[in-house]
Scaffold this active site. Structure first.
Site, PDB file in Angstrom:
ATOM      1  CG  ASN A 116       3.160   4.803  -7.380  1.00  0.00           C
ATOM      2  OD1 ASN A 116       2.292   4.076  -6.897  1.00  0.00           O
ATOM      3  ND2 ASN A 116       3.972   4.398  -8.364  1.00  0.00           N
ATOM      4  CG  PHE A 120      -3.307  -2.577  -7.225  1.00  0.00           C
ATOM      5  CD1 PHE A 120      -2.353  -1.971  -8.016  1.00  0.00           C
ATOM      6  CD2 PHE A 120      -3.272  -3.963  -7.096  1.00  0.00           C
ATOM      7  CE1 PHE A 120      -1.375  -2.726  -8.672  1.00  0.00           C
ATOM      8  CE2 PHE A 120      -2.312  -4.733  -7.739  1.00  0.00           C
ATOM      9  CZ  PHE A 120      -1.368  -4.107  -8.518  1.00  0.00           C
ATOM     10  CB  SER A 180       2.218  -3.199  -7.993  1.00  0.00           C
ATOM     11  OG  SER A 180       2.133  -2.147  -7.046  1.00  0.00           O
ATOM     12  CG  ASN A 182       3.296   0.818  -4.304  1.00  0.00           C
ATOM     13  OD1 ASN A 182       4.249   1.032  -3.551  1.00  0.00           O
ATOM     14  ND2 ASN A 182       3.210   1.371  -5.515  1.00  0.00           N
ATOM     15  CB  THR A 183      -0.331  -5.095  -3.647  1.00  0.00           C
ATOM     16  OG1 THR A 183      -1.135  -4.085  -4.260  1.00  0.00           O
ATOM     17  CG2 THR A 183      -1.246  -6.156  -3.059  1.00  0.00           C
ATOM     18  CE  LYS A 221       4.001  -1.853 -15.800  1.00  0.00           C
ATOM     19  NZ  LYS A 221       3.146  -0.653 -15.865  1.00  0.00           N
ATOM     20  CG  ASN A 250       5.197  -2.071 -12.008  1.00  0.00           C
ATOM     21  OD1 ASN A 250       5.075  -0.886 -11.696  1.00  0.00           O
ATOM     22  ND2 ASN A 250       4.217  -2.945 -11.888  1.00  0.00           N
TER      23      ASN A 250
END
Length: 345
Positions: A116, A120, A180, A182-183, A221, A250
């Site tokens: 994925n 966010f 994460s 993805n940021t 996390k 994560n």
């Protein structure tokens, strides 16, 4: 029924579209008077032996749903009916944001995995807080908080503080998400000095909001791709900041050892990998942190749990609680019940 019939059917369609469709079915279906008690009787395992006290909170059982599934706190009650002892909403950011362009969620069935790069996507902390004001007692709710994509890292603490303040009256614990993939640039906040600066301010604000009472527990996390030295730094930071614990872990950026053809994986592109390929990596992180922490803080284990045996491995490695995500998608709600039954003494 899920694995033999529903999953093959659902896997014919786009993963994100299926996600929203299932949300609608669960939400509307549970409004039918007979459905909710029927679902609860099918999936819940209520046994005193499953209760756990972690970070000062009483969990009805040790199996939770990880952040990312119910991002906007739209389905937490129904998910509790499926047997989860706690549900972590989010990741939420101060301002609503659309996330990354679609497609951004991909299945790797041969690996029982997902990739994925959601980014966010959420309706904002205030909207989630409004929904949670209607919650009923009995289910522990965690709030996973992050920063908006366009907020510079130097100002990230302000975003985390805004989320904390919005959710403080309506959640039981917080999770600071700096891991994460993805940021852009977010994982840089896992470095010791910037991380400690953020956490100290969050803990002070928690104490202020508690108004002399017991402050909400705060977890961190972390990514599974950290070096041993970085993990040792994380332990030092958690202890120095006075956090309740860590959530390990994560999604990973590692693509090694996949059964899916490399061409297909490369065509998917960037994103965090979750599911079975993460099982051993996340368990190793838990074991290392538990060895260093020596029970001085709590650990919630997540990553590649698709069976009762894999949940037990996380607990044996040092986790106090476990969370599901990709395993829930591949195995269905029956997985929660199977794990809980295996834990009943």
């Amino acid at each position: 029924m899920y694995r033999s019939f529903l999953k093959p059917l659902l896997f014919l369609f786009d993963p994100e579209q299926v996600h929203h469709a299932v949300f609608g079915i669960l939400r509307n279906g549970m409004r039918i008077p007979i459905v909710r008690p029927l679902v609860r009787s099918m999936y819940r395992v209520d046994d005193p032996g499953l209760k756990r006290t972690v970070a000062g909170l009483e969990f009805p059982n040790p199996v939770g749903l990880a952040a990312g599934f119910d991002k906007d706190a739209r389905l937490y009650r129904e998910l509790g009916d499926l047997g989860f002892g706690f549900v972590e909403i989010g990741t939420v950011t101060p301002r609503p944001q659309a996330g990354n362009p679609r497609p951004r969620l991909f299945r790797l069935p041969l690996d029982e995995a997902l990739i994925n790069r959601m980014g966010f996507n959420n309706a904002g902390a205030t909207a989630a807080a409004e929904r949670l004001r209607k919650r009923r007692p009995g289910l522990i709710i965690g709030g996973n908080i992050g920063k908006n994509k366009d907020t510079p890292n130097e100002q990230a603490v302000n975003d985390y503080l805004l989320c904390l303040e919005a959710l403080y009256p309506v959640v039981d614990y917080f999770v600071v998400n700096v891991s994460s993939p993805n940021t852009p640039g977010l994982r840089a906040l896992q470095e010791k000095e910037p991380l400690l600066a953020i956490l100290r301010q969050l803990m002070k604000r928690c104490s202020d909001l508690a108004k002399g009472g017991k402050a909400r527990p705060v977890f961190l996390k972390i990514a599974p791709d950290l070096s041993t030295e970085q993990l040792d730094d994380i332990v030092a930071v958690v202890l120095e900041a006075g956090l309740a614990g860590v959530i390990a872990s994560n999604t990973t950026l590692d693509r090694s050892g996949l059964k899916t053809a490399s061409e297909q994986v490369e065509a998917i592109g960037a994103g965090g990998l979750s599911g079975r390929p993460l099982t051993r990596k996340s368990t190793a992180v838990i074991r290392h942190i538990a060895g260093r922490a020596q029970k001085r803080f709590a650990i919630i284990g997540v990553g590649g749990i698709h069976s009762p045996e894999e949940a037990q491995e996380k607990l044996d490695a040092g986790a106090d609680l476990v969370q599901l995500y990709t395993g829930f998608i591949y195995e269905g709600p029956g997985l929660v019940k199977r794990i809980l039954r295996s834990l009943v003494r």
